[in-house]
Design a protein around this motif. Structure first.
Motif, mmCIF file in Angstrom:
data_model
loop_
_atom_site.group_PDB
_atom_site.id
_atom_site.type_symbol
_atom_site.label_atom_id
_atom_site.label_comp_id
_atom_site.label_asym_id
_atom_site.label_seq_id
_atom_site.Cartn_x
_atom_site.Cartn_y
_atom_site.Cartn_z
ATOM 1 N N GLY A 118 31.907 -62.574 45.337
ATOM 2 C CA GLY A 118 32.085 -61.188 44.913
ATOM 3 C C GLY A 118 31.822 -60.179 46.017
ATOM 4 O O GLY A 118 31.331 -59.079 45.756
ATOM 5 N N GLN A 139 26.790 -60.991 38.804
ATOM 6 C CA GLN A 139 27.638 -61.803 39.684
ATOM 7 C C GLN A 139 27.108 -63.222 39.771
ATOM 8 O O GLN A 139 27.872 -64.190 39.730
ATOM 9 C CB GLN A 139 27.706 -61.175 41.083
ATOM 10 N N SER A 163 32.120 -61.131 35.691
ATOM 11 C CA SER A 163 31.921 -60.266 36.850
ATOM 12 C C SER A 163 33.115 -60.434 37.768
ATOM 13 O O SER A 163 33.557 -61.550 38.018
ATOM 14 C CB SER A 163 30.627 -60.630 37.580
ATOM 15 N N GLY A 204 29.772 -64.656 37.462
ATOM 16 C CA GLY A 204 30.850 -64.380 38.396
ATOM 17 C C GLY A 204 31.631 -65.621 38.789
ATOM 18 O O GLY A 204 31.376 -66.727 38.324
#
Length: 303
Positions: A259, A251, A284, A255
């Protein structure tokens, strides 16, 4: 925010602050509004400090860092012991397109439903206690991993040893046979954290499990590894420093945004993690809500 590591962890205070650390930034616009209302130029200038600190800590999470080139997609979901629709949850997860699917908080009653609904998409699977791994690729070297504290929580200390229930396994390790070689996969559900009336933020079970998981990862000589599951903590939490020193958060590296995965109704923290070693995070994302109180998370990786 800048000195969060210096906060005492007595009563779990440091862990609690680090879990909610991104939300400290919410005070900045509130204080800014108050400064503008009072027409205080000094207060406006002073607020630049916490604003800069917050951006330095979390600003990098606000940009999309995903890249093309995903070779394998993995997903993880705490399906919830009280999930009223395990069949629908299983179908939603199968539609994600993930080659590897980790499930946590499986119950004896719902296990058969997940096995039935996922069998067509995932011909290979393994379950140890309350965690399971479903895979489109062959699995081998499957074994339970000990991440248990050794008691059932703070109330267990008030019971005789023979009265303490034996917990089922909450973590497993398997080797996945990919076209690019073996991949070690851990599926983990660490102990819960609780707010105790007289004991503060109770994290003993979670912390003990994190320490055992860190030892297992350190002893594992696999070149490529994915660790995924419900960690009941964020990667900012000092408890996971030993683990994150060995593994990379997909993440944080690939990402888009924070998240957040829990609670599903209004996500405020990311306690469902996907960590890797020896592979490259490519993407992600958080998957759509199911009937669980957690949101599923997924990641794309490559060699």
């Amino acid at each position: 925010m800048a000195l969060h590591s210096e906060i005492t962890d007595f009563g779990g205070l440091g862990s609690l602050v680090e879990t909610l650390l991104p939300w400290c930034g919410a005070f900045v616009p509130l204080l800014l509004a108050a400064a503008l209302w009072r027409r205080s130029a000094t207060a406006v200038v002073a607020l630049l400090l916490p604003a800069v600190v917050w951006v330095s800590l979390f600003g990098g999470l606000l940009t999309d860092k995903s890249r093309a080139g995903t070779e394998l997609t993995v997903a993880s979901h705490n399906v919830g012991a009280e999930n009223p629709d395990p069949a629908g949850t299983a179908r939603a997860l199968a539609a994600s397109g993930a080659e590897l699917l980790a499930l946590e908080e499986l119950t004896d009653q719902a296990r058969g439903t997940y096995e039935k609904e996922l069998a067509k998409t995932y011909p290979h699977h393994a379950v140890e206690g309350t965690v399971g791994l479903w895979s489109k690729l062959p699995l081998s070297d499957i074994r339970a991993v000990d991440v248990l504290r050794g008691d059932a929580g703070p109330l267990a200390r008030q019971r005789r040893p023979e009265e303490v229930p034996v917990e089922p396994a909450r973590a497993l390790r398997a080797t996945v046979a990919t076209d690019r070689g073996p991949l070690a996969v851990y599926v983990v559900h660490l102990g819960s954290v609780r707010v105790m009336p007289r004991g503060g933020f109770w994290t003993d079970s979670r912390d003990s499990g994190a320490a055992k998981l860190t030892e297992a990862v350190a002893a594992d000589r696999s070149e490529r590894m994915v660790v995924l599951g419900d960690m009941n903590g964020t990667t900012d939490d000092r408890t996971f420093a030993g683990l994150t020193s060995q593994l990379r958060s997909v993440q944080k590296e690939a990402g888009d945004g924070f998240g957040f995965s829990w609670p599903a109704s209004f996500p405020m923290v990311r306690i469902d993690q996907i960590l890797v070693r020896g592979v490259e995070p490519k993407s992600s994302r958080v998957l759509p809500e199911t009937a669980s109180d957690h949101l599923p998370v997924a990641a794309g990786i490559s060699w």
